[in-house]
Design a protein around this motif. Structure first.
Motif: not given
Length: 245
Positions: A47, A66, A69
């Motif tokens: 990620r 991303e 995350a």
């Protein structure tokens, strides 16, 4: 370690290609990151790599998602500055400034704090607060004579802000200091200095497609017909001349 061996190897190969290409071929790096993401979206490193690849191609919404995350997976604040810079990229400098005041900043290491300072100064400039940007960059790290990985970029940002404020003499001084610290060519400080000094670089070899130019035209004063006749005349050796005589 969380993936089967064969899958882990495939993911790793794609991540290696992201790292190799991200500076010179960011679009290709982005494509490799998408493959890795399809294979292992629950791995924090994947990620994070996908975030940097999206960031390099200015896909800031995707990059921010991303990075968020990856942060949820790891609990680390390491990505906080680049997340704030994504907010700038999305045209939301006020959010970047708000992030600069969050407790996460105090948890960053020295490099992260300097990066956050650079982002904050950039956000100030985005909002037209040039003097505030200059003050933001004035820090112990800027004043230090010690050269660290961030030194060249920090000095360069300060010089650029000074130049935008019309403080050319100071800007030139700091561009020179940035160049002195920039051993890896991370900035274009040398070009900025040359530009300020009015220096223009000329390719001494010229364009490969240019026609060659003769320094002296030996036939310049001769009539075209005379040149043609002279070029067409047979070459007679000295022996032949003596025989004919």
């Amino acid at each position: 370690m969380s993936l089967p061996k064969t899958l882990a190897e495939d993911v790793a190969k794609n991540l290696v290609m992201v790292a190799r290409l991200i500076d010179e071929e960011p679009e290709q790096a982005y494509e490799y990151s998408r493959i890795a993401l399809r294979l292992a979206s629950r791995v924090a490193a994947v990620r994070e790599a996908a975030g940097f690849a999206a960031y390099a191609t200015q896909k800031y919404t995707e990059a921010l998602a991303e990075f968020r995350a990856a942060r949820r997976m790891t609990g680390s604040v390491e990505l906080w500055p680049v997340m704030a810079d994504c907010e700038r990229g999305l045209g939301r400098p006020e959010r970047a400034l708000a992030m600069a005041g969050e407790p996460e900043v105090q948890k960053l290491d020295k490099a992260g704090q300097v990066e956050m300072r650079l982002v904050t100064a950039g956000a100030r400039r985005d909002m037209g607060q040039l003097d505030a940007a200059i003050v933001t960059l004035q820090s112990p790290e800027l004043a230090s004579n010690s050269v660290q990985p961030w030194t060249a970029r920090l000095r360069y940002a300060y010089a650029d802000a000074l130049l935008s404020a019309g403080r050319e003499d100071e800007a030139r001084e700091w561009f020179a200091k940035a160049l002195e610290a920039d051993k890896d060519g991370a900035t274009d400080a040398s070009d900025r200095l040359a530009e300020m000094d009015g220096v223009e670089f000329v390719d001494a070899l010229g364009d490969e497609d240019d026609e060659p130019v003769l320094d002296v035209d030996v036939d310049a004063d001769r009539e075209p017909e005379a040149v043609a006749e002279a070029d067409a005349a047979p070459v007679v050796s000295d022996d032949e001349k003596n025989d004919n005589a």
